[in-house]
Structures are given as structure tokens and as C-alpha cells.
Design an enzyme around this catalytic site. Sequence first.
Site, PDB file in Angstrom:
ATOM      1  N   ILE A  82       0.877  -1.172   0.000  1.00 40.85           N
ATOM      2  CA  ILE A  82       0.000   0.000   0.000  1.00 40.85           C
ATOM      3  C   ILE A  82       0.914   1.222   0.000  1.00 40.85           C
ATOM      4  O   ILE A  82       1.914   1.248   0.733  1.00 40.85           O
ATOM      5  CB  ILE A  82      -0.981  -0.011   1.200  1.00 40.85           C
ATOM      6  N   ALA A  83       0.615   2.196  -0.839  1.00 42.44           N
ATOM      7  CA  ALA A  83       1.469   3.383  -0.902  1.00 42.44           C
ATOM      8  C   ALA A  83       0.659   4.566  -1.413  1.00 42.44           C
ATOM      9  O   ALA A  83      -0.281   4.412  -2.200  1.00 42.44           O
ATOM     10  CB  ALA A  83       2.661   3.136  -1.822  1.00 42.44           C
ATOM     11  N   GLU A 116       2.140  -7.758   6.250  1.00 39.72           N
ATOM     12  CA  GLU A 116       3.495  -7.800   6.805  1.00 39.72           C
ATOM     13  C   GLU A 116       4.080  -6.409   6.606  1.00 39.72           C
ATOM     14  O   GLU A 116       3.846  -5.797   5.556  1.00 39.72           O
ATOM     15  CB  GLU A 116       4.204  -8.811   5.937  1.00 39.72           C
ATOM     16  N   ASN A 121       7.903   0.954  10.628  1.00 40.70           N
ATOM     17  CA  ASN A 121       7.204   1.714   9.576  1.00 40.70           C
ATOM     18  C   ASN A 121       6.023   2.464  10.218  1.00 40.70           C
ATOM     19  O   ASN A 121       5.213   1.862  10.938  1.00 40.70           O
ATOM     20  CB  ASN A 121       6.702   0.743   8.496  1.00 40.70           C
ATOM     21  N   TYR A 127      -2.474   0.575  10.576  1.00 36.92           N
ATOM     22  CA  TYR A 127      -2.968  -0.797  10.644  1.00 36.92           C
ATOM     23  C   TYR A 127      -3.634  -1.074  11.996  1.00 36.92           C
ATOM     24  O   TYR A 127      -4.690  -1.705  12.061  1.00 36.92           O
ATOM     25  CB  TYR A 127      -1.818  -1.782  10.415  1.00 36.92           C
TER      26      TYR A 127
HETATM   27  C1  LIG Z   1       1.661   4.103   4.845  1.00 33.58           C
HETATM   28  C2  LIG Z   1       1.002   5.099   3.902  1.00 33.58           C
HETATM   29  C3  LIG Z   1       0.352   4.344   2.751  1.00 33.58           C
HETATM   30  C4  LIG Z   1      -0.071   5.871   4.671  1.00 33.58           C
HETATM   31  O1  LIG Z   1      -0.737   6.703   3.748  1.00 33.58           O
HETATM   32  P1  LIG Z   1      -1.463   8.060   4.215  1.00 33.58           P
HETATM   33  O2  LIG Z   1      -2.365   8.463   3.109  1.00 33.58           O
HETATM   34  O3  LIG Z   1      -0.462   9.010   4.694  1.00 33.58           O
HETATM   35  O4  LIG Z   1      -2.304   7.494   5.453  1.00 33.58           O
HETATM   36  P2  LIG Z   1      -3.379   8.268   6.317  1.00 33.58           P
HETATM   37  O5  LIG Z   1      -3.370   9.722   6.001  1.00 33.58           O
HETATM   38  O6  LIG Z   1      -4.654   7.532   6.165  1.00 33.58           O
HETATM   39  O7  LIG Z   1      -2.774   8.072   7.775  1.00 33.58           O
HETATM   40  C5  LIG Z   1      -3.260   7.088   8.635  1.00 33.58           C
HETATM   41  C6  LIG Z   1      -2.495   7.066   9.934  1.00 33.58           C
HETATM   42  O8  LIG Z   1      -1.277   6.357   9.781  1.00 33.58           O
HETATM   43  C7  LIG Z   1      -0.301   6.949  10.687  1.00 33.58           C
HETATM   44  N1  LIG Z   1       0.786   7.501   9.889  1.00 33.58           N
HETATM   45  C8  LIG Z   1       0.892   7.473   8.553  1.00 33.58           C
HETATM   46  N2  LIG Z   1       2.074   8.028   8.186  1.00 33.58           N
HETATM   47  C9  LIG Z   1       2.691   8.411   9.326  1.00 33.58           C
HETATM   48  C10 LIG Z   1       3.940   9.035   9.600  1.00 33.58           C
HETATM   49  N3  LIG Z   1       4.808   9.384   8.628  1.00 33.58           N
HETATM   50  N4  LIG Z   1       4.266   9.266  10.890  1.00 33.58           N
HETATM   51  C11 LIG Z   1       3.431   8.922  11.886  1.00 33.58           C
HETATM   52  N5  LIG Z   1       2.213   8.330  11.674  1.00 33.58           N
HETATM   53  C12 LIG Z   1       1.856   8.071  10.411  1.00 33.58           C
HETATM   54  C13 LIG Z   1      -1.014   8.008  11.455  1.00 33.58           C
HETATM   55  O9  LIG Z   1      -1.593   7.392  12.607  1.00 33.58           O
HETATM   56  C14 LIG Z   1      -2.101   8.410  10.480  1.00 33.58           C
HETATM   57  O10 LIG Z   1      -3.219   9.011  11.068  1.00 33.58           O
HETATM   58  P3  LIG Z   1      -3.200  10.604  11.412  1.00 33.58           P
HETATM   59  O11 LIG Z   1      -2.697  11.319  10.194  1.00 33.58           O
HETATM   60  O12 LIG Z   1      -4.654  10.880  11.715  1.00 33.58           O
HETATM   61  O13 LIG Z   1      -2.292  10.738  12.599  1.00 33.58           O
HETATM   62  C15 LIG Z   1       2.034   6.130   3.380  1.00 33.58           C
HETATM   63  O14 LIG Z   1       2.716   6.688   4.494  1.00 33.58           O
HETATM   64  C16 LIG Z   1       3.059   5.547   2.436  1.00 33.58           C
HETATM   65  O15 LIG Z   1       2.857   5.521   1.220  1.00 33.58           O
HETATM   66  N6  LIG Z   1       4.207   5.109   2.984  1.00 33.58           N
HETATM   67  C17 LIG Z   1       5.269   4.537   2.167  1.00 33.58           C
HETATM   68  C18 LIG Z   1       4.917   3.144   1.705  1.00 33.58           C
HETATM   69  C19 LIG Z   1       4.745   2.202   2.892  1.00 33.58           C
HETATM   70  O16 LIG Z   1       5.581   2.178   3.798  1.00 33.58           O
HETATM   71  N7  LIG Z   1       3.637   1.391   2.873  1.00 33.58           N
HETATM   72  C20 LIG Z   1       3.337   0.476   3.964  1.00 33.58           C
HETATM   73  C21 LIG Z   1       3.988  -0.828   3.832  1.00 33.58           C
HETATM   74  S1  LIG Z   1       3.451  -1.751   2.393  1.00 33.58           S
END
Ligand SMILES: CC(C)(COP(=O)(O)OP(=O)(O)OC[C@H]1O[C@@H](n2cnc3c(N)ncnc32)[C@H](O)[C@@H]1OP(=O)(O)O)[C@@H](O)C(=O)NCCC(=O)NCCS
Length: 163
Positions: A82-83, A116, A121, A127
Site C-alpha cells: 500500500i502506498a 506484513e 514503519n 494498521y
Molecule cells: C503508509 C502510507 C500508505 C499511509 O498513507 P497516508 O495516506 O499518509 O495514510 P493516512 O493519512 O490515512 O494516515 C493514517 C495514519 O497512519 C499513521 N501515519 C501514517 N504516516 C505516518 C507518519 N509518517 N508518521 C506517523 N504516523 C503516520 C497516522 O496514525 C495516520 O493518522 P493521522 O494522520 O490521523 O495521525 C504512506 O505513508 C506511504 O505511502 N508510505 C510509504 C509506503 C509504505 O511504507 N507502505 C506500507 C507498507 S506496504
Amino acid sequence: MASPAPRPNYQVERGTADDLDAVMHVMDMSFGSQFGEAWTRSQCSGILPLAGITLVLARTAGDIIGFALARTVADEAELLLIAVAPDRHRSGIGSILLDDFISRAQASGVARVHLEVRDGNPAIAMYRRAGFAPVGRRRDYYRGQDGERFDALTFARDLPPKD
Ligand SMILES: CC(C)(COP(=O)(O)OP(=O)(O)OC[C@H]1O[C@@H](n2cnc3c(N)ncnc32)[C@H](O)[C@@H]1OP(=O)(O)O)[C@@H](O)C(=O)NCCC(=O)NCCS
């Protein structure tokens, strides 16, 4: 009176192999290469045609800004990737893609979802908020660019049957 927060203007929909260029662009931007979590283009193109694989995209104005890749086998589904594009982080798109994964799994009779993730992260908070609980650890599972190893944590959530 304060004006209401702007509503995000994007769609969540199924993707295909034709979307691979844009998916890889989001992948390359969003995953840090130091952790070894991102998949290569050939890994993605190899898995997309397989049975049980679902690619879901978040789009805005035609641009792909996020994706989720999942695999369903019998009554279990795994979130493989997921990204979200970094300039869209923390605006709820990741959570919407995650909810969509859970809803699709539930609608197709899946009883348990799992995933996983690299230990440390920030996605782990997302999650946990979606009801996933830790079930295991795989030592040194990810290998970063410079050879450093990182543990993977496995998370799971049971799904009640849909009414
Ligand atoms: C993980 C990912 C998909 C989350 O996407 P997102 O659109 O930012 O997610 P959301 O806005 O719905 O955030 C959900 C919650 O996740 C947590 N979160 C996400 N990114 C965070 C960060 N950098 N630091 C702290 N908490 C984080 C927070 O609890 C957040 O809620 P909040 O903003 O209300 O505090 C994005 O950070 C990403 O693309 N990361 C790189 C790829 C990756 O590591 N994917 C996961 C493993 S496959």
C-alpha cells in the site's frame, strides 16, 4: 463560523496492468530505498495476472496518487503493498485504501486479513487503527540498499461474516 474542511476529491477504483507505470511512480516516490520494502516492476507485472490478485488505485483528476495490491487465497486475504504519493500523505488516502481492502475481502467471504510490515514503519499506526493486531515477527526479513536488515512484523484481523 469556521468554514468546513475541504472534502478530498479522489476516486478509489480497480486498476490493471495498464496502470503499472503510474503505480511504479508512486512506489518509487513513497518507499525509502534504504529499507528494501518496495517491489520491482517485474515483481509487480509478474503478480498482476495471477488469480486472486487485486490492484486498487486512488486517483485524482486522472492522476494515480495511491494504490493497494492484495492477494486472496481461499478465505484469507493479504495486503501485499500500500502506498500513497508523499505530497498526499496524512490526508486519509492510505486509510481509505486500507478500508477498501478490508471491505472487498469481507464482501468476498474472507474470514481473516493479514499483512506484513517493516518494524518501525509509521504505517503500523494506520494498521492498528484499522483493527489489525500483531501476530508475529520475521527476523531480518527486509534487506535495505546498503545490506542492512530489518525485521518484518505480521499483523492480522479476523472479519465477521458480512450480513
Ligand atoms: C503508509 C502510507 C500508505 C499511509 O498513507 P497516508 O495516506 O499518509 O495514510 P493516512 O493519512 O490515512 O494516515 C493514517 C495514519 O497512519 C499513521 N501515519 C501514517 N504516516 C505516518 C507518519 N509518517 N508518521 C506517523 N504516523 C503516520 C497516522 O496514525 C495516520 O493518522 P493521522 O494522520 O490521523 O495521525 C504512506 O505513508 C506511504 O505511502 N508510505 C510509504 C509506503 C509504505 O511504507 N507502505 C506500507 C507498507 S506496504
